[in-house]
Design an enzyme around this catalytic site. Sequence first.
Site, PDB file in Angstrom:
ATOM      1  N   SER A 396       1.405  -0.862   0.251  1.00 24.61           N
ATOM      2  CA  SER A 396       0.146   0.226   0.564  1.00 24.61           C
ATOM      3  C   SER A 396       0.732   1.034  -0.080  1.00 24.61           C
ATOM      4  O   SER A 396       0.257   2.521   0.049  1.00 24.61           O
ATOM      5  CB  SER A 396      -1.229  -0.056   1.292  1.00 24.61           C
ATOM      6  OG  SER A 396      -0.368  -0.385   2.457  1.00 24.61           O
ATOM      7  N   HIS A 417      -3.836  -3.469  -5.443  1.00 28.77           N
ATOM      8  CA  HIS A 417      -3.126  -2.858  -4.154  1.00 28.77           C
ATOM      9  C   HIS A 417      -4.887  -2.755  -4.009  1.00 28.77           C
ATOM     10  O   HIS A 417      -5.923  -2.490  -3.758  1.00 28.77           O
ATOM     11  CB  HIS A 417      -2.885  -1.119  -4.277  1.00 28.77           C
ATOM     12  CG  HIS A 417      -3.238  -0.541  -2.635  1.00 28.77           C
ATOM     13  ND1 HIS A 417      -3.792   0.428  -2.230  1.00 28.77           N
ATOM     14  CD2 HIS A 417      -3.242  -1.490  -1.554  1.00 28.77           C
ATOM     15  CE1 HIS A 417      -4.251   0.429  -0.887  1.00 28.77           C
ATOM     16  NE2 HIS A 417      -4.206  -0.419  -0.538  1.00 28.77           N
ATOM     17  N   GLU A 429      -6.781  -0.242  -6.722  1.00 26.94           N
ATOM     18  CA  GLU A 429      -5.906   0.851  -7.406  1.00 26.94           C
ATOM     19  C   GLU A 429      -4.794  -0.402  -8.363  1.00 26.94           C
ATOM     20  O   GLU A 429      -4.269  -1.348  -7.851  1.00 26.94           O
ATOM     21  CB  GLU A 429      -4.739   0.954  -5.993  1.00 26.94           C
ATOM     22  CG  GLU A 429      -6.034   3.054  -5.411  1.00 26.94           C
ATOM     23  CD  GLU A 429      -4.702   3.022  -4.628  1.00 26.94           C
ATOM     24  OE1 GLU A 429      -4.429   2.493  -3.884  1.00 26.94           O
ATOM     25  OE2 GLU A 429      -5.003   4.485  -4.283  1.00 26.94           O
ATOM     26  N   ASN A 467      -4.522   6.074  -0.203  1.00 29.01           N
ATOM     27  CA  ASN A 467      -3.594   6.375   0.782  1.00 29.01           C
ATOM     28  C   ASN A 467      -2.919   8.121   0.773  1.00 29.01           C
ATOM     29  O   ASN A 467      -3.012   8.529   1.788  1.00 29.01           O
ATOM     30  CB  ASN A 467      -2.969   5.166   1.236  1.00 29.01           C
ATOM     31  CG  ASN A 467      -3.763   4.440   1.524  1.00 29.01           C
ATOM     32  OD1 ASN A 467      -5.103   4.563   1.761  1.00 29.01           O
ATOM     33  ND2 ASN A 467      -3.077   3.272   1.572  1.00 29.01           N
TER      34      ASN A 467
END
Length: 657
Positions: A396, A417, A429, A467
């Site tokens: 991540s 991800h 992702e 993130n």
Amino acid sequence: MNKVITLDNPPVNALSFAYSEKILKEIEAAEKDPSVTSVTITGANGYFSAGVDVNDFAKEWDPSGTTVRDIIEAIERSQKVYIAAIDGVALGGALELALACDRRVATPRSKLGLPEIKLGLIPGAGGTQRLPRLIGAQEALQMMLKGETVTAERALELGLIDEIVDAGATATDGALKKRRLSELKVQLPATAQAFALPYIIAQAHKTVPPEESGGLAAHKLIDAVQAAFELPFPRGIAREYRLFDELVGSAPSLALRHLFFAERELSKIPNLPPADPLDIKSAGVVGGGTMGTGIAITFANAGIPVTVVEPSAEQVAKARQTIFGMFMHQVKRGRLTQEEAWKRGQSIEFSDDYAALANCDLVIEAVFENMAVKKEVFAKLDGVVKPGAILASNTSTLDIDEIASVTKRPEQFLGLHFFAPANIMKLLEIVRGKATSAQTLATAFKLAKQLRKVAVLSANAFGFIGNRMFFEYTREAVALAEEGVPPARIDAAMKKFGMAMGPFATFDLSGIDVFWHVAQGRPDLNLARTPILDRLYEQKRLGQKTGKGFYKYAEGSREAIRDEEIEKLFAQLAKEEGVAQHSDVSDDEIAQRIVGALIKSGEEILRDGVALRPGDIDIVWIYGYGFPPHKGGPMWLLRQAQDSGAVAPPAGGLTYA
Ligand code: T1G
């Protein structure tokens, strides 16, 4: 004679204004032809029709031209018999067209629905008036409020169609007669009496969110169905048309239509040479922890055989136990039958030897978030897995290119991800490395669709899209807490804004140690203002898993309880750092500051080319972080603010209506 009119407007026979004009002309010709006694309307390209062309809605529905309403009104006036012969999907205005017909038949694979609510609309071509007359109030309300699509079999049960026929069946016999739904009365549930109507309507209003929290279209839909009970058909139709026309220009509908198209843009990657995707027939997962097992279940749910590898027999046993438990949880929740769970469980193999992955078409790693550990895994995998197979990391925050550098196949390497819980969260992702090939990307997008994931392309940058923005979002939340605003208040303000969960509750759910480790790994980024995370980490207040984090939790409970301890800790930190205190901020100001920080980060991500489009970022936040869909996403809010001339961000100043 029976005249056949075929809806043929690729790709999905959408009833655009222009195409509706063409169909209307064909109907008018059939009406004028005395030899035509019945008309069968059907569809080409494997669809009946996807409904009105959503591209045609500008900010308002200005039906100065021909719309599906004109077609339906022409059928309503006709003395000839109209049959809707459905194969494939019949959605929205297309199903409303079929409801205006005297008879509806469908092939076994057909799917029918009025999904307008998902676009912040209501059926606006007679659906709210005809459907309750055909299948009864309760069923009609449920079907339209959920925007659900029903199978041909269910449609037959409901009475939505008259018969299931094989594709290509000829028009049914001539003994047909007119059956206008407008002439029927709305059926109440057998158990209810006419006086129950106000109660049914009042109950329905209670089951949907408030208008300002995404429930606007739902309340209008209930109003329209009430009109179907209470008013003569023509006045009910007029009421529906007015409610629909109001909704077309409403902020929630504009936001939801933005997301409809944004989601369909995701796999369109500019300047990428065309490439045929590979077919992933088998997969491997290295790492049987929370993420690895969730990913394995995702493959099993998609019918792709998958092998989970853990280094030791007892870790293999633990992974097997975790997966068994996750399936049983689904069975308990009624999401899976026992036999489905068993069958899917059987499609997952386990091994403590990488050799078991040698023939996988794709192997994904989900081991500890540490560069050295990941490099070791991929160096081994590269020597074991067959040439041409794709290798992916579920990291991540780590650098995809650096991980790829230990393999001899950077073209077949990328990030996939997943978001926890991987078998539930729809967002994926896809992280593109410098050398990732067009074929590998095309394969990843095709695989995402098979896994029923919504895939967004990200460049290889810290935190990718979601993130990286989340760290800015939480930084602002922590800044507000240091200025004296209690975390519980901040979370409440963000839930009032529409977030599924506040930032501090999210910290506690994911685990404060997860954030702490990431922040330690990147001191240059000064993530989420780590002083508070340092203190909590030292005190082992890691969140739900330790019964204490930003909130406290009763034994075995996930209910967040406000903890004054934390507010004292923030006050102490603020003093040490000399942070000016002002806790007299309104809920709106809290939301503006936090969402403003999110938008600023989104702008940086676009500027740095990490995300392709603003809509991609919106999709990430809707599907990955519980951003309210009726607000369209952070970048949609920015666009609305700019369009309306409000002060553009970054530092807040936006009014989030
Ligand atoms: N309008 C315009 N384009 C549409 C469309 C629509 N209704 N539906 C699909 N497309 C495009 C889509 O953008 C994509 O384009 C291509 O078709 C394939 O779609 C008065 C006013 C039909 C089940 O909400 O649910 O009627 O990217 O990738 O997975 O009451 O599309 O290829 O250029 O989704 O096979 C109500 C929405 C309208 C149906 C096919 N109807 N569409 O799924 O393909 S409002 C809907 C879908 C209405 C009336 C009101 C799905 C699908 P491109 P796709 P798919």
